[in-house]
Enzyme design. Sequence first.
Site, PDB file in Angstrom:
ATOM      1  N   ARG A 239       0.996  -1.192  -0.114  1.00  0.00           N
ATOM      2  CA  ARG A 239      -0.042   0.007  -0.067  1.00  0.00           C
ATOM      3  C   ARG A 239       0.839   1.314  -0.073  1.00  0.00           C
ATOM      4  O   ARG A 239       1.916   1.341   0.760  1.00  0.00           O
ATOM      5  CB  ARG A 239      -0.980  -0.113   1.244  1.00  0.00           C
ATOM      6  CG  ARG A 239      -2.085  -0.935   1.399  1.00  0.00           C
ATOM      7  CD  ARG A 239      -3.227  -0.737   0.099  1.00  0.00           C
ATOM      8  NE  ARG A 239      -4.157  -1.465   0.229  1.00  0.00           N
ATOM      9  CZ  ARG A 239      -4.432  -2.520  -0.759  1.00  0.00           C
ATOM     10  NH1 ARG A 239      -3.282  -3.140  -1.597  1.00  0.00           N
ATOM     11  NH2 ARG A 239      -5.444  -3.364  -0.615  1.00  0.00           N
ATOM     12  N   GLU A 268      -4.262   7.385  -5.268  1.00  0.00           N
ATOM     13  CA  GLU A 268      -4.205   6.559  -6.683  1.00  0.00           C
ATOM     14  C   GLU A 268      -5.611   6.968  -7.102  1.00  0.00           C
ATOM     15  O   GLU A 268      -6.513   7.070  -6.323  1.00  0.00           O
ATOM     16  CB  GLU A 268      -4.602   5.346  -6.197  1.00  0.00           C
ATOM     17  CG  GLU A 268      -3.015   4.516  -5.626  1.00  0.00           C
ATOM     18  CD  GLU A 268      -3.047   3.343  -5.234  1.00  0.00           C
ATOM     19  OE1 GLU A 268      -4.048   2.277  -5.556  1.00  0.00           O
ATOM     20  OE2 GLU A 268      -1.968   2.738  -4.951  1.00  0.00           O
ATOM     21  N   HIS A 287      -1.197  -0.007  -9.711  1.00  0.00           N
ATOM     22  CA  HIS A 287      -1.722  -0.827  -8.870  1.00  0.00           C
ATOM     23  C   HIS A 287      -2.517  -2.157  -9.370  1.00  0.00           C
ATOM     24  O   HIS A 287      -3.563  -2.434  -9.501  1.00  0.00           O
ATOM     25  CB  HIS A 287      -2.823  -0.225  -7.988  1.00  0.00           C
ATOM     26  CG  HIS A 287      -3.061  -0.864  -6.708  1.00  0.00           C
ATOM     27  ND1 HIS A 287      -3.335  -0.225  -5.369  1.00  0.00           N
ATOM     28  CD2 HIS A 287      -3.019  -2.374  -6.236  1.00  0.00           C
ATOM     29  CE1 HIS A 287      -3.349  -1.085  -4.650  1.00  0.00           C
ATOM     30  NE2 HIS A 287      -3.393  -2.277  -4.941  1.00  0.00           N
TER      31      HIS A 287
HETATM   32  C1  GLV Z   1      -4.599  -5.588  -4.124  1.00  0.00           C
HETATM   33  O1  GLV Z   1      -3.919  -4.728  -3.816  1.00  0.00           O
HETATM   34  C2  GLV Z   1      -5.333  -5.990  -2.823  1.00  0.00           C
HETATM   35  O2  GLV Z   1      -5.380  -5.940  -1.809  1.00  0.00           O
HETATM   36  O3  GLV Z   1      -5.985  -7.207  -3.435  1.00  0.00           O
END
Ligand code: GLV
Length: 327
Positions: A239, A268, A287
């Site tokens: 994160r 983001e 991401h």
């Molecule tokens: C992606 O970042 C997730 O938490 O699945």
Amino acid sequence: MAKPRVYVTREIPSRGLDIIKERFDAEIWPEYAPPPKEQIVRKATEVDALVTILSDQIDSAVFSAGTKLKIVSQFAVGYNNIDVQEATKKGIYVTNTPGVLTETTADFAWALLMAVARRVVEADKYVRMGKWKVGWHPTMLQGRDVYGSTLGVVGLGRIGEAIARRAKGFQMKLLYSDVSRRKDLEDKLGIEYVDLDTLLQKADFVTVHVPLLKDTFHLIDEGKLKQMKKTSILINNARGPVIDEKALFTALKEGWIAGAGLDVFEEEPTPQQNPLLTLENVVVAPHISSSSHQTRSRMAAMVAENLVAFFEGRIPPNLVNKDVKVK
Ligand code: GLV
């Protein structure tokens, strides 16, 4: 009996969506861009269940509106976007999708690591932009060796473990730090437990795999970055807020560390003006670490299975708030 009503905030892969459409009275937000928060709050007043993704803020406004809401089935393993404490207080179940994305996410951390170490993105641009004018040259685009170097895994959970497992093939020395020691894995993986400072001082590659919590916000800050080797590379596909981005920019710009691979950001989508995007020694992605066809399909199936289990009166297989009491 009427089918339970489900609001799905984004079109998820059909392997899960088809089940949801068949079993429930489902409505799906049709656009690629996210629904406005007011839309989620409004829908929460009408439905028995929400299917959410990690950028939907599922907070007390949603839970207070959701007088009939019984379960939030999140399409992600991380759930820092959901106020789980508030959900539990209101008797609302929260589920996630752990396990199925572990290997795919580990693959992508490695993709970033290799790309930064061997300057893959720079090399690609170099060729495409017509900079490759002199054929082979002894000093062209020199990178850093991965094999035989030291990998530091910050957070030896499922994903950290999968990353460490892959490092064996590169004959790397392995270090990890974690809030709890994983003695069970130390012999199995040949990984050594150290404190975070020692890890940062010794590792050539540091890869971060902790959840975003109060205690992990800016875990890697200026002080920590200053402890790293000047030749080291930092990878984050956990994160964004786990790393202080401003400090990271200074670290990369001023050469405290050699490079970074980032799939996650403090905000983001990251703004186009993010100064990190001006640096050649950074490889970025939007991401997408769990984004393989197979894994996103499996995640969708899990989201559906969590809902189906709940509405059949079973405990959902991936219940996050295990202390919840049904309303
Ligand atoms: C992606 O970042 C997730 O938490 O699945």
